[in-house]
Write an enzyme that holds these catalytic residues in place. Structure first.
Site, PDB file in Angstrom:
ATOM      1  N   GLN A  75       0.654  -1.360  -0.147  1.00 23.31           N
ATOM      2  CA  GLN A  75       0.042   0.102  -0.003  1.00 23.31           C
ATOM      3  C   GLN A  75       0.822   0.953  -0.034  1.00 23.31           C
ATOM      4  O   GLN A  75       0.379   2.298  -0.669  1.00 23.31           O
ATOM      5  CB  GLN A  75      -0.877   0.051   1.071  1.00 23.31           C
ATOM      6  CG  GLN A  75      -1.966   1.252   1.076  1.00 23.31           C
ATOM      7  CD  GLN A  75      -2.904   1.244   2.303  1.00 23.31           C
ATOM      8  OE1 GLN A  75      -3.269   2.266   2.680  1.00 23.31           O
ATOM      9  NE2 GLN A  75      -2.887   0.079   3.282  1.00 23.31           N
ATOM     10  N   GLU A 197       1.163  -1.440   8.084  1.00 18.47           N
ATOM     11  CA  GLU A 197       0.378  -0.223   8.724  1.00 18.47           C
ATOM     12  C   GLU A 197       0.357   0.021  10.325  1.00 18.47           C
ATOM     13  O   GLU A 197       0.698   1.138  10.785  1.00 18.47           O
ATOM     14  CB  GLU A 197      -1.061  -0.202   8.186  1.00 18.47           C
ATOM     15  CG  GLU A 197      -2.116   0.705   8.586  1.00 18.47           C
ATOM     16  CD  GLU A 197      -1.645   2.368   8.284  1.00 18.47           C
ATOM     17  OE1 GLU A 197      -1.492   2.384   7.217  1.00 18.47           O
ATOM     18  OE2 GLU A 197      -1.805   2.988   9.149  1.00 18.47           O
ATOM     19  N   ASP A 226       0.510   3.702   5.985  1.00 23.52           N
ATOM     20  CA  ASP A 226       0.854   3.464   4.564  1.00 23.52           C
ATOM     21  C   ASP A 226       0.635   4.567   3.417  1.00 23.52           C
ATOM     22  O   ASP A 226       1.398   5.295   2.774  1.00 23.52           O
ATOM     23  CB  ASP A 226      -0.041   2.195   4.369  1.00 23.52           C
ATOM     24  CG  ASP A 226       0.493   0.939   4.764  1.00 23.52           C
ATOM     25  OD1 ASP A 226       1.916   0.687   5.263  1.00 23.52           O
ATOM     26  OD2 ASP A 226      -0.096   0.090   4.728  1.00 23.52           O
ATOM     27  N   GLY A 305      -7.868  20.136  19.114  1.00 24.20           N
ATOM     28  CA  GLY A 305      -7.445  21.578  19.078  1.00 24.20           C
ATOM     29  C   GLY A 305      -8.162  22.206  20.149  1.00 24.20           C
ATOM     30  O   GLY A 305      -8.662  21.713  21.380  1.00 24.20           O
ATOM     31  N   GLY A 306      -8.272  23.579  20.015  1.00 24.09           N
ATOM     32  CA  GLY A 306      -8.565  24.415  21.251  1.00 24.09           C
ATOM     33  C   GLY A 306     -10.140  24.665  21.616  1.00 24.09           C
ATOM     34  O   GLY A 306     -10.439  25.306  22.348  1.00 24.09           O
TER      35      GLY A 306
HETATM   36  N1  COA Z   1      11.594 -10.290  -9.035  1.00 21.13           N
HETATM   37  C1  COA Z   1      12.370 -10.989  -8.151  1.00 21.13           C
HETATM   38  N2  COA Z   1      12.363 -11.025  -7.023  1.00 21.13           N
HETATM   39  C2  COA Z   1      11.514  -9.980  -6.531  1.00 21.13           C
HETATM   40  C3  COA Z   1      10.812  -9.084  -7.414  1.00 21.13           C
HETATM   41  C4  COA Z   1      10.863  -9.326  -8.619  1.00 21.13           C
HETATM   42  N3  COA Z   1      10.325  -8.512  -9.666  1.00 21.13           N
HETATM   43  N4  COA Z   1      10.036  -8.336  -6.503  1.00 21.13           N
HETATM   44  C5  COA Z   1      10.566  -8.443  -5.189  1.00 21.13           C
HETATM   45  N5  COA Z   1      11.291  -9.630  -5.281  1.00 21.13           N
HETATM   46  C6  COA Z   1      11.847 -10.152  -4.139  1.00 21.13           C
HETATM   47  C7  COA Z   1      12.556  -9.075  -3.294  1.00 21.13           C
HETATM   48  O1  COA Z   1      13.826  -9.067  -3.845  1.00 21.13           O
HETATM   49  C8  COA Z   1      12.646  -9.837  -1.934  1.00 21.13           C
HETATM   50  O2  COA Z   1      13.436 -11.011  -2.021  1.00 21.13           O
HETATM   51  P1  COA Z   1      14.665 -11.081  -0.974  1.00 21.13           P
HETATM   52  O3  COA Z   1      14.315 -10.979   0.493  1.00 21.13           O
HETATM   53  O4  COA Z   1      15.319 -12.605  -1.101  1.00 21.13           O
HETATM   54  O5  COA Z   1      15.784 -10.204  -1.131  1.00 21.13           O
HETATM   55  C9  COA Z   1      11.330 -10.540  -1.997  1.00 21.13           C
HETATM   56  O6  COA Z   1      10.634 -10.333  -3.229  1.00 21.13           O
HETATM   57  C10 COA Z   1      10.384  -9.881  -0.862  1.00 21.13           C
HETATM   58  O7  COA Z   1      10.348  -8.537  -0.442  1.00 21.13           O
HETATM   59  P2  COA Z   1       9.943  -7.858   0.758  1.00 21.13           P
HETATM   60  O8  COA Z   1      10.012  -6.310   0.706  1.00 21.13           O
HETATM   61  O9  COA Z   1      10.759  -8.580   1.894  1.00 21.13           O
HETATM   62  O10 COA Z   1       8.450  -8.331   0.853  1.00 21.13           O
HETATM   63  P3  COA Z   1       7.689  -9.090   2.005  1.00 21.13           P
HETATM   64  O11 COA Z   1       6.433  -9.610   1.593  1.00 21.13           O
HETATM   65  O12 COA Z   1       8.654 -10.143   2.923  1.00 21.13           O
HETATM   66  O13 COA Z   1       7.596  -7.935   3.173  1.00 21.13           O
HETATM   67  C11 COA Z   1       6.780  -5.593   3.872  1.00 21.13           C
HETATM   68  C12 COA Z   1       6.400  -7.113   3.091  1.00 21.13           C
HETATM   69  C13 COA Z   1       5.884  -4.838   3.266  1.00 21.13           C
HETATM   70  C14 COA Z   1       6.666  -6.179   5.221  1.00 21.13           C
HETATM   71  C15 COA Z   1       8.063  -5.247   3.462  1.00 21.13           C
HETATM   72  O14 COA Z   1       8.283  -4.939   2.110  1.00 21.13           O
HETATM   73  C16 COA Z   1       8.554  -3.940   4.172  1.00 21.13           C
HETATM   74  O15 COA Z   1       8.848  -3.747   5.356  1.00 21.13           O
HETATM   75  N6  COA Z   1       8.404  -2.773   3.432  1.00 21.13           N
HETATM   76  C17 COA Z   1       8.833  -1.396   3.878  1.00 21.13           C
HETATM   77  C18 COA Z   1       7.967  -0.912   4.599  1.00 21.13           C
HETATM   78  C19 COA Z   1       6.566  -0.755   3.840  1.00 21.13           C
HETATM   79  O16 COA Z   1       6.493  -0.146   2.839  1.00 21.13           O
HETATM   80  N7  COA Z   1       5.587  -1.205   4.655  1.00 21.13           N
HETATM   81  C20 COA Z   1       4.313  -0.997   4.268  1.00 21.13           C
HETATM   82  C21 COA Z   1       3.490  -1.700   3.317  1.00 21.13           C
HETATM   83  S1  COA Z   1       2.173  -1.415   2.844  1.00 21.13           S
END
Ligand code: COA
Length: 485
Positions: A75, A197, A226, A305-306
């Site tokens: 998001q 979030e 988010d 607020g106030g």
């Molecule tokens: N091709 C190949 N690999 C891909 C890819 C693509 N096109 N797009 C993503 N990936 C891989 C990434 O390289 C990563 O691999 P790695 O961990 O082996 O290096 C993997 O997919 C997963 O990415 P990640 O961001 O760790 O996803 P997740 O589902 O485990 O975590 C979140 C999700 C949101 C918790 C995390 O991305 C995060 O903390 N983001 C920052 C904060 C944020 O924006 N949070 C709010 C989200 S609404």
């Protein structure tokens, strides 16, 4: 033109200075510098082009020509890039072959169609599938980096680097590229944590100050962690694009969700500091004689607020969970409030006549006002109060918002058609620009624009056949992960 004149003026200025220096050394007298020819005044204000004579709304979009390499998911990041797309940027969303953004399959309401979670956050974008860990995929990404102005990502900390897309690599390929990231936390003890979030709402100070004093901390329905952070990131990107006009180079833009939430909860940090100087008198807890602790307490529906406010029942509240109104006892219209609720004597009663006198009695005052609001529907209260400038807000359900004609007319709520899921509602651009109208388009299907983007990147038909055969843009095990999502 102006630049040329400036350049030409420089050597003349230098020469004039040298002559003056020599002459001064000779005579030790004060020497007047020969007048340096100033560059002619720039043609237009602040070096910008002449104001367009075309009608407003007919000179393209605010971010026309800006290309975004959109590596976002879920998001926060998609909120940012959707806003940039609404403003006219060409947003190229890179997704994993066969899987795509995980939200395509989350909270599905229509079988085999992209979810509303996805469709409502990815309008006006194009989708290309690339396996960023495949050597050929990396090569395509490098071309995209050269082609685009901004890379936006919100992967877990370190994920972009693990793909080999370090800042150094990107900056070397394209020194003009802006690399914008959402992370859960900024540098510090939690920088490596994954964040969603509600984690951000808790870590940013919002949850501890939301809810009722007697109850546990609460998260809010508005996605301040988010969508709020995505909004912050969009401002960071546009600012970096503006600075790039002067510097010619890109930069890193980082928005931590904790920081974004805190920014939105800043009035509570204000109250934390006020607490050192005495009780927070506008909190109803003060009127109830409940002592304050060391930290800002939860304040229920007290106004931030106030001007004291509270949520009051309206006619029909027994059956309708949204038959309520937010009522603000704004000081300048206190007299009007007293007349409306049938308490004209409060206008002169010293216990009620001034804001300070009212503070310890707010609970009783709102209970009295509620006796009146319960005799009217929330819309009747709205009408009667607004007629005499009393600020009130009906509690609108999402059903009422979805059906509200004025929000459709302004383009804030928009209906779009989608090839697999049919018609759906989305939130259009909440930021209205008079010279950059926004036409909301449906979200792309997974990889819908892969071929057309590869073409733009200069790949020939035979290159494209080779790429397809390599597995860089097609799923290894088709659908396996999509099902898992
Ligand atoms: N091709 C190949 N690999 C891909 C890819 C693509 N096109 N797009 C993503 N990936 C891989 C990434 O390289 C990563 O691999 P790695 O961990 O082996 O290096 C993997 O997919 C997963 O990415 P990640 O961001 O760790 O996803 P997740 O589902 O485990 O975590 C979140 C999700 C949101 C918790 C995390 O991305 C995060 O903390 N983001 C920052 C904060 C944020 O924006 N949070 C709010 C989200 S609404």
């Amino acid at each position: 033109m102006a630049k040329k004149q400036k350049k030409a003026a420089k050597p003349a200025k230098k020469a004039a200075k040298q002559v003056a220096k020599k002459a001064a050394a000779k005579s030790k007298k004060v020497v007047k510098l020969a007048p340096v020819k100033k560059p002619a005044a720039k043609k237009n204000g602040n070096g910008h082009p002449k104001p367009s004579s075309k009608p407003f709304g007919q000179v393209g979009k605010a971010l026309d020509g800006v290309r975004i390499l959109d590596f976002t998911h879920v998001q926060s990041g998609p909120t940012c890039t959707q806003l940039l797309a609404y403003m006219g940027a060409d947003v190229i969303k890179v997704e994993r072959p066969g899987v795509g953004d995980i939200t395509r399959g989350q909270l599905r309401d229509v079988p085999n169609a992209d979810s509303l979670y996805f469709t409502m956050l990815n309008g006006n974008k194009r989708s290309i599938t690339i396996d960023s860990k495949h050597p050929k995929g990396r090569e395509i990404l490098d071309r995209l980096i050269k082609h685009c102005d901004v890379l936006v990502e919100n992967f877990a900390p370190g994920a972009l680097d693990r793909m080999g897309l370090t800042w150094e690599h990107i900056h070397k390929l394209n020194p003009r590229m802006i690399v914008a990231s959402v992370k859960g936390f900024g540098p510090g003890p939690y920088e490596d944590c994954k964040v969603y979030e509600n984690v951000a709402q808790c870590a940013g100070g919002s949850a501890s100050t939301t809810g009722f004093r007697e109850g546990p901390p609460l998260v809010t329905g508005a996605q301040i962690g988010d969508s709020g952070t995505g909004l912050h990131l969009a401002l960071g990107i546009v600012s970096a694009l503006y600075q790039r006009i002067r510097t010619g180079r890109g930069q890193k833009v980082l928005c931590a969700m904790q920081d974004g939430v805190l920014n939105l909860a800043r009035v509570k940090l204000r109250d934390q500091q006020r607490l050192a100087h005495g009780p927070l008198k506008e909190y109803s807890q003060f009127g109830e004689g409940v002592p304050f602790g060391k930290a800002v307490p939860r304040a229920g529906n007290d106004s931030g607020g106030g001007q004291p406010g509270w949520i009051l029942k309206c006619k029909g509240w027994e059956e309708d969970p949204d038959a309520y109104i937010y009522f603000i006892t704004q000081a300048p219209v206190w007299g009007e409030i007293c007349d409306l609720i049938g308490k004209p004597e409060w206008k002169t009663d010293p216990d009620y006549a001034t804001p300070n006198a009212r503070l310890p009695r707010l609970k009783a005052i709102f209970a009295t006002i509620e006796q009146w609001t319960m005799t009217q529907t929330k819309f009747e209260v709205m009408e009667k109060c607004n007629a005499v400038d009393i600020p009130v807000g009906p509690i609108l359900s999402m059903k009422e918002i979805a059906e509200e004609p004025s929000l459709r007319e302004t383009g804030t709520v928009v209906e779009v058609d989608h090839p697999t899921r049919g018609k759906y509602l989305t939130v259009g651009n909440p930021i209205k620009l008079s010279d950059s109208p926004c036409e909301v388009q449906r979200s792309p299907l997974l990889g819908e624009h892969t071929d057309e983007i590869l073409k733009v990147l200069g790949y020939s038909a035979s290159d494209m056949a080779e790429i397809k055969g390599s597995g860089a843009i097609t799923p290894a095990e088709k659908g396996a992960r999509a099902e898992a999502a």
